[in-house]
Scaffold this active site. Sequence first.
Site, mmCIF file in Angstrom:
data_model
loop_
_atom_site.group_PDB
_atom_site.id
_atom_site.type_symbol
_atom_site.label_atom_id
_atom_site.label_comp_id
_atom_site.label_asym_id
_atom_site.label_seq_id
_atom_site.Cartn_x
_atom_site.Cartn_y
_atom_site.Cartn_z
ATOM 1 N N TRP A 1 -1.010 7.885 0.821
ATOM 2 C CA TRP A 1 -0.637 8.014 2.454
ATOM 3 C C TRP A 1 0.857 8.314 2.615
ATOM 4 O O TRP A 1 1.034 9.041 3.516
ATOM 5 C CB TRP A 1 -1.190 7.048 2.925
ATOM 6 C CG TRP A 1 -1.099 6.748 4.653
ATOM 7 C CD1 TRP A 1 -2.046 7.269 5.571
ATOM 8 C CD2 TRP A 1 0.152 6.197 5.294
ATOM 9 N NE1 TRP A 1 -1.463 7.033 6.925
ATOM 10 C CE2 TRP A 1 -0.096 6.477 6.410
ATOM 11 C CE3 TRP A 1 1.250 5.524 4.690
ATOM 12 C CZ2 TRP A 1 0.672 5.849 7.383
ATOM 13 C CZ3 TRP A 1 1.896 5.042 5.578
ATOM 14 C CH2 TRP A 1 1.923 5.382 7.144
ATOM 15 N N HIS A 2 1.802 7.449 2.091
ATOM 16 C CA HIS A 2 2.897 7.479 2.257
ATOM 17 C C HIS A 2 3.798 9.060 1.980
ATOM 18 O O HIS A 2 4.606 9.341 2.592
ATOM 19 C CB HIS A 2 3.828 6.500 1.459
ATOM 20 C CG HIS A 2 3.705 4.890 1.904
ATOM 21 N ND1 HIS A 2 2.536 4.351 1.897
ATOM 22 C CD2 HIS A 2 4.439 4.351 2.950
ATOM 23 C CE1 HIS A 2 2.702 3.214 2.523
ATOM 24 N NE2 HIS A 2 3.961 3.200 3.160
ATOM 25 N N GLY A 3 3.178 9.643 1.273
ATOM 26 C CA GLY A 3 3.584 10.871 0.841
ATOM 27 C C GLY A 3 3.073 11.766 -0.073
ATOM 28 O O GLY A 3 2.446 11.388 -1.028
#
Length: 654
Positions: free
Chosen positions: A433-435
């Site tokens: 989700w972060h990257g």
Amino acid sequence: MKVDFLHYIFAFDENSPLLFTQFYFWAFFAIVYALFALIIGNSGTGKEKGRLHLRNVYLLFVSWFFYYKTSGLFLLLLAFVTLSDWLIAQRIKHSQINNYELRIKNYKLPVAYLFLALSVVIDLGLLAYFKYAYFFTNMINDLFGTGFRVFDIFAYVGNGFAEAGRFSVDTIVLPVGISFYIFQVISYTADVFRGRIQPVKNILDFGFYVSFFPQLVAGPIVRAEEFIPQLYKPFRLSRRLFGIAVFWILNGLAKKIIMSDYLAVNLIDRVFDNPLLFSGFENLFALFAYSLQVYADFSGYTDIAIGVAMLMGFYLPMNFNSPYKSQSPQEFWRRWHMSLGRWLKTYLYIPLGGNRKIGFGTYFWLSLIAFVSAALTGWWWQILVPFAVFMVCVAIYNHWAQSSNLQIFKSSNLKLLYANLNSFITQVLGGLWHGASWNFIIWGGINGFGMIIEKIWRKMNWHLRFASITLLTAGLCVADFFTNLPVWRMFAVWSALIWLGTAIRYVYWLISLDREEISERENRFANSLSTVWAILQTFTFITFTRLFFRSSSNLDPETANEVAWNTAKNMVNQIGGAWSNAIIPEFLWEYRWVVAMFVAGMMIHWLPTNWKRRYRLAFSAMPLWLMVIVACVAIVVIYQFVTAEMQPFIYFQF
């Protein structure tokens, strides 16, 4: 001149987004708040309902303007998502009330399920397209040797309405805040489906919930059941709450400008941009400093968002709770980015089975993670064979546990197995989700393993703990001796420190067995040392994982994987390589203000919670004239630390 000024005020400039740290934002907010005050008027009048509706509509358009100034035409994407999920939620509720079902032969499928699936497909499809297009394209090219390139279909359509070539179709730009508002609308439709909330009747009210500007671009992720009831409550702001709101704003600005930006500009960015130019100690210190930077940056944004929202009578959830006071990785993730943690727990971990069961979802995600890891590393046999053996053992254990009365199959062991597998998947997908980079997935996976190991460690007796850490340390020392690789040396030193701490606690435990009683003072002292040791070890572990997190940040998505991996590898080689003792005092003197800022930041962070609460309440209780003076002095001091170029908030990229 007048035309240029109006263009600057109302036009989107990608090089000058609307940031909380800019004076332009506070001028914008002052005007917004003045009109807001006129709209809300005097509470308790007979026209209260109309005022509330007008307030919500006004703040909706203010929020859209804010997002336009931050992301330009991606405002259309935000509007589409808002309309889509508002309509789908209405259909979900209508289908449930009327018990609509789709018959496929002898199987009945509630239509509400189909609408929920449609919402998730649309929302996650948009997120995957904008955020992971490069990641998936590169992965397919690596797996099959193809030469696919990304193509921006939205830019192509836009060129059909504007002059040809205005929008580039060869690059996909990530809309600011898309991860936050996509997760927010998914939680809304899911909660409507579950019957936890009623669908919002007015689309303008729903649009305000989705796009409320203080938390729109970097959270916290606000659940509908937490925020939507506030849309219909009269404005209330006591004198005490006004003071607390101002405190949160000043606190957030200080964290961001004084601490985060200062550390980044004066050391961290230099080291991460080229770690080979710096010594092992400098790389290690920069890594620890980054842990403080990312906390000060993200929690600073949240503090400002909470304060700004509070001034308008809205209350956002707490997103950080002194995370570096945590004594275990699991506790850390209960204190860090709490709104995302609650979202992942509610909509991923629990649906997977939590600590109650493992099912198709658990097997599917674990198999996919193993397959992709094997494909990208080329270690097919080394990964898939052990994984297959492991999954067979899990399936057999799970099957026998349902019918056996043996101690090994007792309920607590089974719950631990379920919780570990599902929490590992949650952490890996949370990393994704972060990257869109393998380093983010590695970061999530390491956190997942850390949580599993910590749970197993706590269930061990002291004999087994000491024996296991002794064997691990010995093994790492042997690996370092025969390979002379920096990575093994780094882990060997870290493991040796853990062994030392464990040995001291083990000896204390053995001594305590031979004594009839231990004085309360001795016991309190031992518990305090144990707490400090656990906090330091947790902070060290989390900091190590930050190596992969920071390496993947602020990169061109087309080259993110390669650049991030090289940065992480070079830093490990420097940290695990030979150190020159002469460099340490030289570094401490040359970067004395950076070191002082880091030490001060950590000391403030580790202050007792009740101390922080006291000075927050003391500020809010000041006479208004004194509060104004203190705030003005604080602002002057804070903005003395502003760098030549405003640093964007780290989580804007997510």
